[in-house]
Design a protein around this motif. Structure first.
Motif, mmCIF file in Angstrom:
data_model
loop_
_atom_site.group_PDB
_atom_site.id
_atom_site.type_symbol
_atom_site.label_atom_id
_atom_site.label_comp_id
_atom_site.label_asym_id
_atom_site.label_seq_id
_atom_site.Cartn_x
_atom_site.Cartn_y
_atom_site.Cartn_z
ATOM 1 N N LEU A 74 0.427 -1.226 -0.026
ATOM 2 C CA LEU A 74 0.076 0.137 0.298
ATOM 3 C C LEU A 74 0.866 1.656 -0.093
ATOM 4 O O LEU A 74 0.946 1.896 -0.936
ATOM 5 C CB LEU A 74 -1.109 0.643 1.307
ATOM 6 N N LEU A 75 2.071 0.912 0.794
ATOM 7 C CA LEU A 75 2.478 1.867 0.928
ATOM 8 C C LEU A 75 3.294 2.968 -0.061
ATOM 9 O O LEU A 75 3.775 4.171 -1.125
ATOM 10 C CB LEU A 75 3.825 2.796 2.148
ATOM 11 N N ALA A 76 3.309 2.133 -1.501
ATOM 12 C CA ALA A 76 5.089 1.745 -2.137
ATOM 13 C C ALA A 76 3.547 1.948 -3.570
ATOM 14 O O ALA A 76 4.149 3.571 -4.849
ATOM 15 C CB ALA A 76 5.570 0.595 -2.535
ATOM 16 N N GLY A 77 2.829 1.376 -3.510
ATOM 17 C CA GLY A 77 2.169 1.298 -4.634
ATOM 18 C C GLY A 77 0.364 2.580 -4.958
ATOM 19 O O GLY A 77 0.552 2.748 -6.084
ATOM 20 N N VAL A 78 0.118 2.859 -4.287
ATOM 21 C CA VAL A 78 -1.086 3.576 -4.132
ATOM 22 C C VAL A 78 0.023 5.240 -5.260
ATOM 23 O O VAL A 78 -0.787 5.637 -5.640
ATOM 24 C CB VAL A 78 -1.612 4.338 -2.556
ATOM 25 N N GLY A 79 1.275 5.656 -4.625
ATOM 26 C CA GLY A 79 1.650 6.905 -4.596
ATOM 27 C C GLY A 79 1.768 6.948 -6.149
ATOM 28 O O GLY A 79 1.667 8.289 -6.650
ATOM 29 N N ILE A 80 2.208 5.494 -6.594
ATOM 30 C CA ILE A 80 2.690 5.198 -8.073
ATOM 31 C C ILE A 80 1.513 5.447 -8.437
ATOM 32 O O ILE A 80 1.947 6.300 -10.020
ATOM 33 C CB ILE A 80 3.999 3.978 -8.509
ATOM 34 N N VAL A 81 -0.219 4.048 -8.565
ATOM 35 C CA VAL A 81 -0.505 4.529 -9.070
ATOM 36 C C VAL A 81 -1.713 6.230 -9.089
ATOM 37 O O VAL A 81 -2.056 6.126 -9.961
ATOM 38 C CB VAL A 81 -1.741 3.444 -8.143
#
Length: 122
Positions: A74-81
Motif C-alpha cells: 500500500l505504501l509503495a503502490g498507492v503513490g505510484i498509481v
C-alpha cells in the motif's frame, strides 16, 4: 485526434509510471497467489482494489507475512498509481485545451464561452 495520440506515448514520465504500475500489480499478484494461495483472479482483484484505495474488505490476507507485505504494498503502490493517474489526467486536459483552441477559436484561454454564446444569440 489520431495525430495527437502519439504525444502521450512520448512522455517518458508516463511510460516509466506505466511500467512501475505494471510491475507493482504483477508483483502483488504473484505474491498473493504464492503466499496466500489465492486464485489469479482473486489476486488481481485484491491488488486493483487495494491500490485504488477502494478496499471492499471481502478478501484479506490471512498470513502474517501477507499482512506485512500488504502494508508495504500500500505504501509503495498507492503513490505510484496516483502519480500515473495524475499524468494521464494532465494529458487528457491538455488535449482538451488543444482541441478547444483549434475548433472553437472564439473561446478565450480561461474557457469562457461568452463570445460564442453572444454570437449565437444575435
Amino acid at each position: 485526434m489520431a495525430r495527437r495520440f502519439p504525444s502521450i506515448l512520448k512522455d517518458k514520465k508516463l511510460i516509466a509510471l506505466f511500467f512501475m504500475v505494471s510491475f507493482i500489480l504483477i508483483a502483488g499478484v504473484i505474491f498473493y497467489h504464492q503466499v496466500e494461495g489465492w486464485k489469479i483472479s482473486d489476486a488481481v482483484y485484491f491488488c486493483v482494489i487495494t491500490l485504488t484505495t477502494v478496499g471492499y474488505g471481502d478478501i484479506t490476507p490471512k498470513t502474517e507475512i501477507g499482512k506485512w507485505f500488504t502494508t508495504g504494498y500500500l505504501l509503495a503502490g498507492v503513490g505510484i498509481v496516483l502519480a500515473f493517474i495524475a499524468v494521464v489526467s494532465n494529458h487528457i486536459i491538455e488535449n482538451y485545451r488543444r482541441v478547444t483552441a483549434e475548433y472553437m477559436p472564439s473561446v478565450d484561454k480561461k474557457g469562457s464561452r461568452t463570445r460564442v454564446l453572444r454570437r449565437r444569440v444575435k
